[in-house]
Structure formats: C-alpha cells, structure tokens
Design a protein around this motif. Structure first.
Motif, short mmCIF file in Angstrom:
data_model
loop_
_atom_site.label_atom_id
_atom_site.label_comp_id
_atom_site.label_asym_id
_atom_site.label_seq_id
_atom_site.Cartn_x
_atom_site.Cartn_y
_atom_site.Cartn_z
N PRO A 149 -31.30 11.81 45.58
CA PRO A 149 -32.13 12.34 44.48
C PRO A 149 -31.60 11.89 43.12
O PRO A 149 -30.38 11.86 42.89
CB PRO A 149 -32.00 13.86 44.62
N LEU A 150 -32.50 11.55 42.23
CA LEU A 150 -32.13 11.24 40.86
C LEU A 150 -31.94 12.54 40.08
O LEU A 150 -32.78 13.44 40.13
CB LEU A 150 -33.21 10.39 40.19
N PHE A 151 -30.82 12.64 39.37
CA PHE A 151 -30.48 13.82 38.55
C PHE A 151 -30.67 15.11 39.34
O PHE A 151 -31.48 15.98 38.98
CB PHE A 151 -31.31 13.82 37.26
N PRO A 152 -29.92 15.26 40.42
CA PRO A 152 -30.11 16.40 41.31
C PRO A 152 -29.63 17.74 40.75
O PRO A 152 -30.15 18.78 41.12
CB PRO A 152 -29.30 16.03 42.55
N ALA A 153 -28.62 17.72 39.86
CA ALA A 153 -28.06 18.97 39.35
C ALA A 153 -27.18 18.64 38.15
O ALA A 153 -26.66 17.53 38.05
CB ALA A 153 -27.22 19.65 40.44
N PRO A 154 -27.03 19.56 37.21
CA PRO A 154 -27.65 20.87 37.13
C PRO A 154 -29.18 20.77 37.04
O PRO A 154 -29.70 19.77 36.56
CB PRO A 154 -27.08 21.45 35.84
N ALA A 155 -29.86 21.78 37.53
CA ALA A 155 -31.31 21.71 37.68
C ALA A 155 -32.02 22.43 36.55
O ALA A 155 -32.49 23.54 36.68
CB ALA A 155 -31.71 22.30 39.02
N LYS A 156 -32.07 21.80 35.40
CA LYS A 156 -32.89 22.32 34.33
C LYS A 156 -33.46 21.15 33.54
O LYS A 156 -32.84 20.07 33.46
CB LYS A 156 -32.11 23.26 33.42
N PRO A 157 -34.65 21.29 32.98
CA PRO A 157 -35.29 20.17 32.28
C PRO A 157 -34.42 19.63 31.15
O PRO A 157 -33.79 20.39 30.42
CB PRO A 157 -36.58 20.79 31.74
N GLY A 158 -34.40 18.32 31.02
CA GLY A 158 -33.71 17.71 29.90
C GLY A 158 -32.27 17.36 30.15
O GLY A 158 -31.61 16.79 29.28
N ASP A 159 -31.72 17.69 31.32
CA ASP A 159 -30.33 17.33 31.59
C ASP A 159 -30.14 15.82 31.54
O ASP A 159 -30.93 15.07 32.09
CB ASP A 159 -29.91 17.84 32.98
#
Length: 339
Positions: A149-159
C-alpha cells in the motif's frame, strides 16, 4: 568511456559555445514534424493527491483545500469513500490521476521499470518514503508491488510520510488501498481527458540496456495512446532518444539549480542546471525549478523559442512569483485557477 563521461566531456565543450549550447529545437524542425505545443493547462504533480509530495509544513494555508479536492474528486471517480480515514488518492496512484482528470487538471507523472520489465508509475527509486518499504522498484516484480500500500500509515488525510515497516508484506492487505500502478492502466484511467507530462526516471547520467528498455516500452505505450502528452527527463540522453526515434513528439529537458562540486556526478548536475546539454537533446520545452525562472539560461532558452514549464509550485504566492518567467506550471498543495 561510459555515456556519463562522454556527456560530461561534451558538455564542457558545449558550455563554451554559450548560446548554441542552450538553443531549443529549431522552429522549422517543429513544423516539419508537426510537433504539438505543450497544452496550456495547470499540471497536477504526481496527480491530485491527499498523501505524498508537497503536503509538508509551510504549506498548510492552502493544502487543506487541495487535499479536500483530491479526496472529493477521487471518490467522484469511484475510488474509496468520503468517510474513509486513510489516504484515498496518494501520489502517483490510479486514484490521484483519476482525481486530476475529474477536476480538469493536466497530470505530471514518472516512469520506471520493474525487475520483470513492467513500466510502472512511481517517483522514487525505492519505496521507503511512499510505503515505508526500503526495497528498490528495480528489484521488485509488478505483482509484488500490488501488495504494497502507498502511504499506509499514519492514516489521516495529508500525511506526507509513510510509517516504516517491520517486515515486507507477503500478501496484499485487506480493505481499500492504492499501490504503484502500471503505466498502461494509468493511460486507461486518464483516457485522453487531460494532457499528461511523462517523465522518464533514471539513476544518474550513465546509460544501460535497461534504460533503452524503459525508453522503448514507455514509448510503445504512448505511441498507442490517443490522448495528448509530452515527454521529459533530467537525462539528456533520454530526450535525445526522442529526438532520434520520435521527432514528432514534444520533448522537454528537466533541470534545476545544482551547486558546483568536484566529482563527476556533481559537475554533470551543475552543467545540466546550466542547460549546457541542450545541444544534445534540442528540447521543445524547458522544465525548470520554479525558483530559476530569472536565471540567464532559462531566459535565453525562452527567448530562443523554448516553452518554459515551472516545477513544482506549491502555493499561490509561489505561482505569482514565478509566473512572469514561465509559460506553464506543475503544481501541488494548493488549488490553482485553470487556464
């Protein structure tokens, strides 16, 4: 002598020629090959995205609206859902490209080759920043990439950063996520709705059979594509490949500022920033770091007929500062007006 050493040696000679070194493709050659112009639209850097490049400290004033738009357009295109907590459209994903197309923006993206010879869309040479996985794209199969997964965590918009992995995934995770896509699938998603700027990515300035393979396979996909596109690369050899093999395509030389250094790589990068290798690629456009619009080399290339494209503009203020020197712009982290 390797290609990089030849390039450096030739660049030293070309730099001495001054004006001739930075001259773009002549107008008569563009007319003879019916070369299209770079379409006049804003280009979303790596797609319209809610996680990844540019979503960093210092751009919060406008990036919230940008992230909201990316998520809204991705959902409108059929990706994720409005209540999904994690990134819906991370950089260089099918969702980010669909979002840009839905919003009516052009797209800038990056091509690399997997170990099994698939042309994929991803910027970095490894997956550390975008997925917390240190493995190199060139060492992975496309099937392996689909489980990451691309950008799996932290899971909030804009990370802007992904959480490092304790171990590489053996199987694809459950639930919604985006992964490094095939270029062929990206072209199907965009489907000619908006123009694209396609960058061929390389490590350094040397050249290998694998680099030829990337050029040939990437171009084969573009040759079969009916939508508007232009190509670009930091490597003048890649732009020269189009000069030799596809003179009807609009080609661009990427460049930026580089401090002078004493090793071969540093000197080559410094000369590339001066556009000293344009004699080899004879580009139709110059894609330059937005800070450098007022440099003599960019002003000269533009005066001699090159279209100028700024990268990567991340705020309305940066756009206003750079706009007098550039004809087109690549953006992220803010919502620009359309042409």
């Amino acid at each position: 002598m390797g290609f990089g050493k030849k390039l450096l040696a030739a660049g030293v000679v070309a730099a001495g020629a001054g004006v001739l070194a930075v001259a773009p493709r002549p107008g008569f050659d563009k007319r003879n090959h019916d070369v299209p112009e770079v379409p006049d639209v804003p280009y979303a850097h790596r797609g319209l995205h809610d996680a990844g490049s540019g979503l960093v400290a210092g751009y919060e004033a406008e990036s919230g609206d940008y992230v909201d738009l990316a998520r809204r357009m991705a959902v409108q295109a059929g990706y994720g859902s409005a209540d999904f907590a994690g990134p819906i459209a991370p950089e260089n994903s099918l969702a980010s490209f669909a979002a840009a197309a839905e919003a009516g923006y052009g797209i800038e993206l990056d091509l690399q080759l997997t170990v099994d010879g698939q042309v994929v869309v991803v910027h970095d040479s490894d997956l550390e920043r975008v997925a917390g996985d240190p493995r190199r794209v060139a060492d992975l199969t496309y099937e392996e990439l689909t489980a990451i997964p691309l950008f799996p965590a932290p899971a909030k918009p804009g990370d802007a950063e992904a959480k490092p992995l304790d171990a590489a995934p053996a199987t694809a995770p459950e639930g919604y996520y985006q992964h490094v896509p095939l270029f062929s699938d990206v072209l199907k998603v965009v489907d000619g709705r908006v123009p694209i700027i396609v960058e061929y990515k390389f490590d350094g300035f040397d050249w290998s059979d694998r680099d030829d393979e990337l050029m040939e396979k990437g171009d084969a996909l573009l040759s079969a594509y009916a939508g508007p596109y232009v190509i670009e690369s930091f490597h003048p050899g890649a732009v020269n490949w189009y000069k030799q093999n596809r003179p009807e395509a609009n080609r661009g030389q990427l460049a930026d500022f580089a401090s002078f250094g004493t090793d071969k790589k540093a000197v080559t990068e410094w000369m590339a920033g001066l556009l000293a290798f344009d004699w080899l690629s004879r580009p139709d456009f110059i894609a330059y770091d937005w800070h450098g619009g007022d440099t003599p080399q960019v002003r000269l290339a533009r005066a001699m007929g090159a279209t100028t494209v700024s990268w990567t503009v991340r705020s309305s203020a940066e756009l206003g500062e750079s706009e007098p020197y550039f004809d087109r712009f690549i953006f992220e982290a803010f919502v620009p007006r359309k042409a």
